[in-house]
Design an enzyme around this catalytic site. Sequence first.
Site, PDB file in Angstrom:
ATOM      1  N   THR A   1       0.860  -1.197   0.000  1.00 17.12           N
ATOM      2  CA  THR A   1       0.000   0.000   0.000  1.00 17.12           C
ATOM      3  C   THR A   1       0.887   1.234   0.000  1.00 17.12           C
ATOM      4  O   THR A   1       1.660   1.439   0.938  1.00 17.12           O
ATOM      5  CB  THR A   1      -0.893  -0.008   1.256  1.00 17.12           C
ATOM      6  OG1 THR A   1      -1.626  -1.222   1.249  1.00 17.12           O
ATOM      7  CG2 THR A   1      -1.849   1.179   1.258  1.00 17.12           C
TER       8      THR A   1
ATOM      9  N   GLU B   1      -3.320  -4.919  -3.052  1.00 18.35           N
ATOM     10  CA  GLU B   1      -3.879  -6.159  -2.512  1.00 18.35           C
ATOM     11  C   GLU B   1      -4.996  -5.837  -1.517  1.00 18.35           C
ATOM     12  O   GLU B   1      -4.862  -4.908  -0.734  1.00 18.35           O
ATOM     13  CB  GLU B   1      -2.751  -6.955  -1.827  1.00 18.35           C
ATOM     14  CG  GLU B   1      -3.172  -8.297  -1.307  1.00 18.35           C
ATOM     15  CD  GLU B   1      -4.014  -9.056  -2.316  1.00 18.35           C
ATOM     16  OE1 GLU B   1      -3.520  -9.336  -3.414  1.00 18.35           O
ATOM     17  OE2 GLU B   1      -5.183  -9.358  -2.009  1.00 18.35           O
TER      18      GLU B   1
ATOM     19  N   CYS C   1      -3.210  -2.082   9.092  1.00 18.06           N
ATOM     20  CA  CYS C   1      -3.616  -1.401   7.853  1.00 18.06           C
ATOM     21  C   CYS C   1      -4.470  -0.163   8.081  1.00 18.06           C
ATOM     22  O   CYS C   1      -4.063   0.940   7.728  1.00 18.06           O
ATOM     23  CB  CYS C   1      -4.356  -2.385   6.959  1.00 18.06           C
ATOM     24  SG  CYS C   1      -3.358  -3.823   6.579  1.00 18.06           S
TER      25      CYS C   1
HETATM   26  C1  UGA Z   1      -7.955  -4.536   5.898  1.00 18.89           C
HETATM   27  C2  UGA Z   1      -8.910  -4.549   4.681  1.00 18.89           C
HETATM   28  O1  UGA Z   1     -10.167  -5.109   5.070  1.00 18.89           O
HETATM   29  C3  UGA Z   1      -8.317  -5.369   3.531  1.00 18.89           C
HETATM   30  O2  UGA Z   1      -9.166  -5.303   2.394  1.00 18.89           O
HETATM   31  C4  UGA Z   1      -6.925  -4.806   3.188  1.00 18.89           C
HETATM   32  O3  UGA Z   1      -6.306  -5.571   2.173  1.00 18.89           O
HETATM   33  C5  UGA Z   1      -6.042  -4.835   4.437  1.00 18.89           C
HETATM   34  O4  UGA Z   1      -6.669  -4.049   5.481  1.00 18.89           O
HETATM   35  C6  UGA Z   1      -4.703  -4.251   4.063  1.00 18.89           C
HETATM   36  O5  UGA Z   1      -4.646  -3.065   3.731  1.00 18.89           O
HETATM   37  O6  UGA Z   1      -3.714  -4.998   3.986  1.00 18.89           O
HETATM   38  P1  UGA Z   1      -7.348  -6.264   7.872  1.00 18.89           P
HETATM   39  O7  UGA Z   1      -6.719  -5.075   8.534  1.00 18.89           O
HETATM   40  O8  UGA Z   1      -6.548  -7.515   7.736  1.00 18.89           O
HETATM   41  O9  UGA Z   1      -7.832  -5.877   6.371  1.00 18.89           O
HETATM   42  O10 UGA Z   1      -8.666  -6.667   8.692  1.00 18.89           O
HETATM   43  P2  UGA Z   1     -10.211  -6.229   8.667  1.00 18.89           P
HETATM   44  O11 UGA Z   1     -11.026  -7.453   8.622  1.00 18.89           O
HETATM   45  O12 UGA Z   1     -10.481  -5.203   7.638  1.00 18.89           O
HETATM   46  O13 UGA Z   1     -10.376  -5.587  10.129  1.00 18.89           O
HETATM   47  C7  UGA Z   1      -9.710  -4.382  10.498  1.00 18.89           C
HETATM   48  C8  UGA Z   1     -10.176  -3.911  11.858  1.00 18.89           C
HETATM   49  O14 UGA Z   1     -11.517  -3.438  11.795  1.00 18.89           O
HETATM   50  C9  UGA Z   1     -10.176  -4.989  12.944  1.00 18.89           C
HETATM   51  O15 UGA Z   1      -9.665  -4.428  14.130  1.00 18.89           O
HETATM   52  C10 UGA Z   1     -11.631  -5.366  13.098  1.00 18.89           C
HETATM   53  O16 UGA Z   1     -11.925  -5.820  14.393  1.00 18.89           O
HETATM   54  C11 UGA Z   1     -12.298  -4.026  12.822  1.00 18.89           C
HETATM   55  N1  UGA Z   1     -13.701  -4.135  12.331  1.00 18.89           N
HETATM   56  C12 UGA Z   1     -13.965  -4.709  11.126  1.00 18.89           C
HETATM   57  C13 UGA Z   1     -14.735  -3.597  13.085  1.00 18.89           C
HETATM   58  O17 UGA Z   1     -14.527  -3.050  14.196  1.00 18.89           O
HETATM   59  N2  UGA Z   1     -16.019  -3.668  12.605  1.00 18.89           N
HETATM   60  C14 UGA Z   1     -16.309  -4.236  11.403  1.00 18.89           C
HETATM   61  O18 UGA Z   1     -17.500  -4.260  11.031  1.00 18.89           O
HETATM   62  C15 UGA Z   1     -15.266  -4.779  10.652  1.00 18.89           C
END
Ligand code: UGA
Length: 441
Positions: free
Chosen positions: A124, A154, A263
Site C-alpha cells: 500500500t 492487494e 492497515c
Molecule cells: C484490511 C482490509 O479489510 C483489507 O481489504 C486490506 O487488504 C487490508 O486491510 C490491508 O490493507 O492490507 P485487515 O486489517 O486484515 O484488512 O482486517 P479487517 O477485517 O479489515 O479488520 C480491520 C479492523 O476493523 C479490525 O480491528 C476489526 O476488528 C475491525 N472491524 C472490522 C470492526 O470493528 N467492525 C467491522 O465491522 C469490521
Amino acid sequence: MNLAIIGTGYVGLTTGTCFAEVGHNVVCVDNNAKKIDMLSHGEMPIYEPDLEEMIVSNVSAGRLHFSTNLAEAVKCSEIIFIAVPTPPHEDGSVDLSYIEEVSHAIADTLSPELGYRIIVDKSTVPVSTGDRVSEVIARYAPDEVDIDVVSNPEFLREGSAVSDLMNPDRVVIGADSQRAMDMMKRVYQPFNAPIVEVDLPSAEMIKHAANSFLALKISYINAVSAVCEKAGADVEQVAMGIGMDKRISRHFLNAGLGYGGSCFPKDVKGFINIADKLGAPLNILKEVEHINNRQCERFIERIRQKLWVLRNKRIAVWGIAFKQNTDDVRESVAVKIIRRLCDEGSIVTAYDPKAAESGALALQGYPVTISQDMYECTRDAEVLIVATEWRQFAMANLPKVRELMRLPIIFDGRNIIHGENAVSAGFEYHSVGRKSLYPAK
Ligand code: UGA
C-alpha cells in the site's frame, strides 16, 4: 509464469503461495535469512488459516521456492512483485524507504540481456509511488533495460487471506502500457475475478480510498452506537435495518471497540497526509480517527463507572489479537485496553487462542498474566472483557465462567456474546450501542 515476490510478510507470503497454487512458478524473497530458513523447513512465521497446508503442498509440487537471493529471483522471473512494509512515520506520512531500497536492488540486477521485466507494486503506497519507482530504476539500471512499473494493490484481510486471495471481489491493475496490462491479466486469469484496468495513479489511489472508506463505515456505526446507548436503541438492529439497503450493505457495520491492525490506522493516517500535501484535505478522515480513539475510551469509562475505581480490580480480558483468526497484535485495541488497565493498577489476566506469544511481546513491561486457558483466565475476576471477536468467545460455556468469576459482570466490546444467555447464566451484560441487561432480582 515465473514470478518473484519480494517481501514475505502477510501479503507477500500469502500472495506468492496463492500464485503457486494456481500453477505459477514462484520464488518468495526476503532479506531476513532466519525467516527464509524457517519457511524452507516448513515452519510458519505467522498464523493464517489454511496457509501452512498450501505452502507445504506447493513446495512439494516444486512450484514454490524461498530465497534470500534477490538478484537470482529477478533473473528468473518475468514479473517481480514488491510486497515490503510501508510503515507510518511519526507525522502519519508513509515511510517508503523499503520500497526505494528494493527498487534500487532490482535496478542493480537488471540488464538489457535479461529481456522485458514488469515491476509490480503490491504494497500500500501513496499515489505517484509508481513514478518514483520508475525514476529509481532509470537512475540505477543501464539505459537500455526494458521494463514497466505496475500497481496491483492487494485487498486480502488477515485471518481470511487465503480465501480472499483465491476468490477476490476484483483485481485492480494500474498500468500505463498495454503489454504490461496483458501480462498481468495472464497472471490473474486462473482466479476468474473481474479485472479493473486503470491507470497507475488511480490504482494507487483505489487502495487508500478503499481502506479509508471501510474505516469510515466502522467509525460511522461506532458513532451511531454512542447515540444508541443514550437513546436506548440497539445498534445491531440499526445496522441490520440500514445494511439491508444494498447501497449501504451490512458488511463492516459491526460496532465495537474500533478498528486496529497494521492497515486501517496506518492507511487512514497516510491518506490524510497525502491529501493534505496535495492541498485537498480529507477532514472527514480526521473525524474517523477521532471517533475510533473515542470508542475505546468510552468503553473503559463505562467499566470505570461500573467498578468506581479500576485500581486492584481483577479483570479478565478475552482477546489480544487485533481481530479474530490471526496472531497479529499490531495496533490491537485489545492490547491498548490491557495497557490502560495495567496503568490504572488493575490486575489483568488475558487469553487469546493464537496471540499469546505475540501478545506477551507487545505487553512486555506490563504486569499482565497471559493465561493458556480461556476459562482459567476468568478465575476470581470481577469483570470479563471481550476485546477480540474470536468465535470461541461467542460459544463460551457461560455458566462455567460464572462459577469461576468473583463478580458476574461481562463487558462485551465486540457484541458477540448472546446477551440473553449471559443473563440466564447470572451475569449482568454490557455491550456496545445496546441496553445493558441484568438478571432478574
Ligand atoms: C484490511 C482490509 O479489510 C483489507 O481489504 C486490506 O487488504 C487490508 O486491510 C490491508 O490493507 O492490507 P485487515 O486489517 O486484515 O484488512 O482486517 P479487517 O477485517 O479489515 O479488520 C480491520 C479492523 O476493523 C479490525 O480491528 C476489526 O476488528 C475491525 N472491524 C472490522 C470492526 O470493528 N467492525 C467491522 O465491522 C469490521
